[in-house]
Design a protein around this motif. Sequence first.
Motif, PDB file in Angstrom:
ATOM      1  N   ALA A  59       0.684  -1.039  -0.007  1.00  0.00           N
ATOM      2  CA  ALA A  59      -0.007  -0.072   0.066  1.00  0.00           C
ATOM      3  C   ALA A  59       0.804   1.215  -0.031  1.00  0.00           C
ATOM      4  N   CYS A 109      -1.444   4.344  -2.389  1.00  0.00           N
ATOM      5  CA  CYS A 109      -2.810   4.124  -2.607  1.00  0.00           C
ATOM      6  C   CYS A 109      -3.431   5.270  -1.918  1.00  0.00           C
ATOM      7  N   PRO A 139      -6.709   2.598   2.607  1.00  0.00           N
ATOM      8  CA  PRO A 139      -5.921   1.612   3.067  1.00  0.00           C
ATOM      9  C   PRO A 139      -5.885   0.341   2.014  1.00  0.00           C
ATOM     10  N   THR A 140      -7.242   0.268   1.641  1.00  0.00           N
ATOM     11  CA  THR A 140      -7.418  -1.219   1.061  1.00  0.00           C
ATOM     12  C   THR A 140      -6.803  -1.135  -0.356  1.00  0.00           C
ATOM     13  N   CYS A 141      -6.396  -0.048  -1.027  1.00  0.00           N
ATOM     14  CA  CYS A 141      -5.930   0.191  -2.095  1.00  0.00           C
ATOM     15  C   CYS A 141      -6.928  -0.202  -3.301  1.00  0.00           C
ATOM     16  N   ALA A 142      -8.308  -0.588  -2.980  1.00  0.00           N
ATOM     17  CA  ALA A 142      -9.359  -1.105  -4.043  1.00  0.00           C
ATOM     18  C   ALA A 142      -9.617   0.122  -5.006  1.00  0.00           C
ATOM     19  N   SER A 160      -7.436  -5.572  -3.491  1.00  0.00           N
ATOM     20  CA  SER A 160      -7.053  -5.367  -2.240  1.00  0.00           C
ATOM     21  C   SER A 160      -5.467  -5.487  -2.001  1.00  0.00           C
ATOM     22  N   GLU A 165      -2.346  -6.906   1.012  1.00  0.00           N
ATOM     23  CA  GLU A 165      -2.203  -7.194   2.607  1.00  0.00           C
ATOM     24  C   GLU A 165      -0.495  -7.676   2.557  1.00  0.00           C
ATOM     25  N   THR A 186      -3.788  -8.361  -4.503  1.00  0.00           N
ATOM     26  CA  THR A 186      -4.734  -8.874  -4.969  1.00  0.00           C
ATOM     27  C   THR A 186      -5.278  -8.310  -6.261  1.00  0.00           C
TER      28      THR A 186
END
Length: 468
Positions: free
Chosen positions: A150, A155, A158-161, A182, A184, A189
């Motif tokens: 991240a 990003c 926080p999730t970078c979605a 996402s 981690e 992913t």
Amino acid sequence: MTTTLSARAPRRAAPAPQGTRGFLLAVLILAALLGASALLGWLLSLLTAQVVPGAPAYLILVWSLLALVVLAPLTYNTFPWIGSWFYLLPALVFVLAFTVFPVILTINYAFTNYSGQNSGSPDSAARTAATLSADRRVLTLPELGEETAAQFLRCKAPTCAGDTVVLYDEEASTPVRQKVASVEGNRVTLSAPVAETLAVTEATRINRYGYVGLANFQEIFSKASRALWPVFLWTVVFAFSTVVINALAGLILGILLYNKNLKGRNIYRTLLFLPWAIPAVISVQMWVALFNQQFGIVNKSLGLLGIVAIPWLNDPLWAKISILLVNLWLGFPYMMTATISALSTINDDLYEAASIDGASRWQQITGITLPLLRTSFTPILLSGFAFNFNNFGIIYLLTAGGPAQEGRESTAQSTDILLSWGYNTAFVSSGGQNFALASAIALIIFFLTLAISVVNFKAAGVFEEARK
């Protein structure tokens, strides 16, 4: 029978709007037609890219043209009178493509942080090794160390979605962008599997840019005393002085060379016209050599008269004088030619009548020539001021904005005008590509130029003439 014929008679089209209202309405409808065609072309090109990933980018133009061919008859059926205005379409295309679009783009960039470092392109300097999982949806970045994926991708969330990661194969020839679902740790992913044809070896982030509000303008005005106001003052002085000096020189030479009793006047005209005929890129470089403080022929000639060498291009004041002199050499032929052309429109009977009444040559010039030249010279002087207000070429070629002056920004030296200041900001400072700050400067230049032009037009009585 009469009823049947009247029922079959064609419906009479509404009359076309007349005057300014009709012209503006026609332009508005045609602009809407072009906008709708461009929108359809863009949507169809997006659809084509999804179906055929390797489709060329120029298909957007092809689709837009086809959409225009389809929509034009529909527009004509809705507004039958618009047919006589279709000839404006090519002009509107050029205006929208080469004027409206660049203006909108400049205004947009002025409120962003768009630069060489924030360009929306892949950050090739930050590429790191990457491996792909068997299902081709999970990307691992093993060389990040303590940095998370991240942080590496910078990003927005926080999730970078919804963010983007850029993938490379071993040759790193074609970057491939993938959406992120996402993150981690050092694992990313992806929203969709990577194509089987891409053997991923490296990944990097996007150097994204965003809107920063008035930050660029705040930066400009925070340095106003070291950049904006000195540069603006010199720009006005430079433009005004150039117009006055060139106009006086051109006016005097034009009046002298229009004298039909002057022998060899065509030879004099040709010789005096040469500075305008020689490309400025070449002639200005010649003047740089002539004004060289140590080896230039100007200082060598002055030395023969016992005059100390003058720092023509090395002193702020003398550099400004040098610019005015070279610009005089470049600009007086145009003013001279304009004067001669304007004099040819004045009836010779006026001078004959003045001579009979006993008027001297000077009285004829002040009482006949100058008043009659005023109408012709007003637009020339106004356009000359506007041109020299943005005369980047003479500044860049002769002094490059220098010499340096203490207390000034490095991009706004002693002879920089507003346009060269904007150029230096965009292509010299901040890695050479601070387009956002340069766009903000361009907007400031626009409003300053507009204000000065309104004052000039007001003083010259242009608005009153237009009302008449």
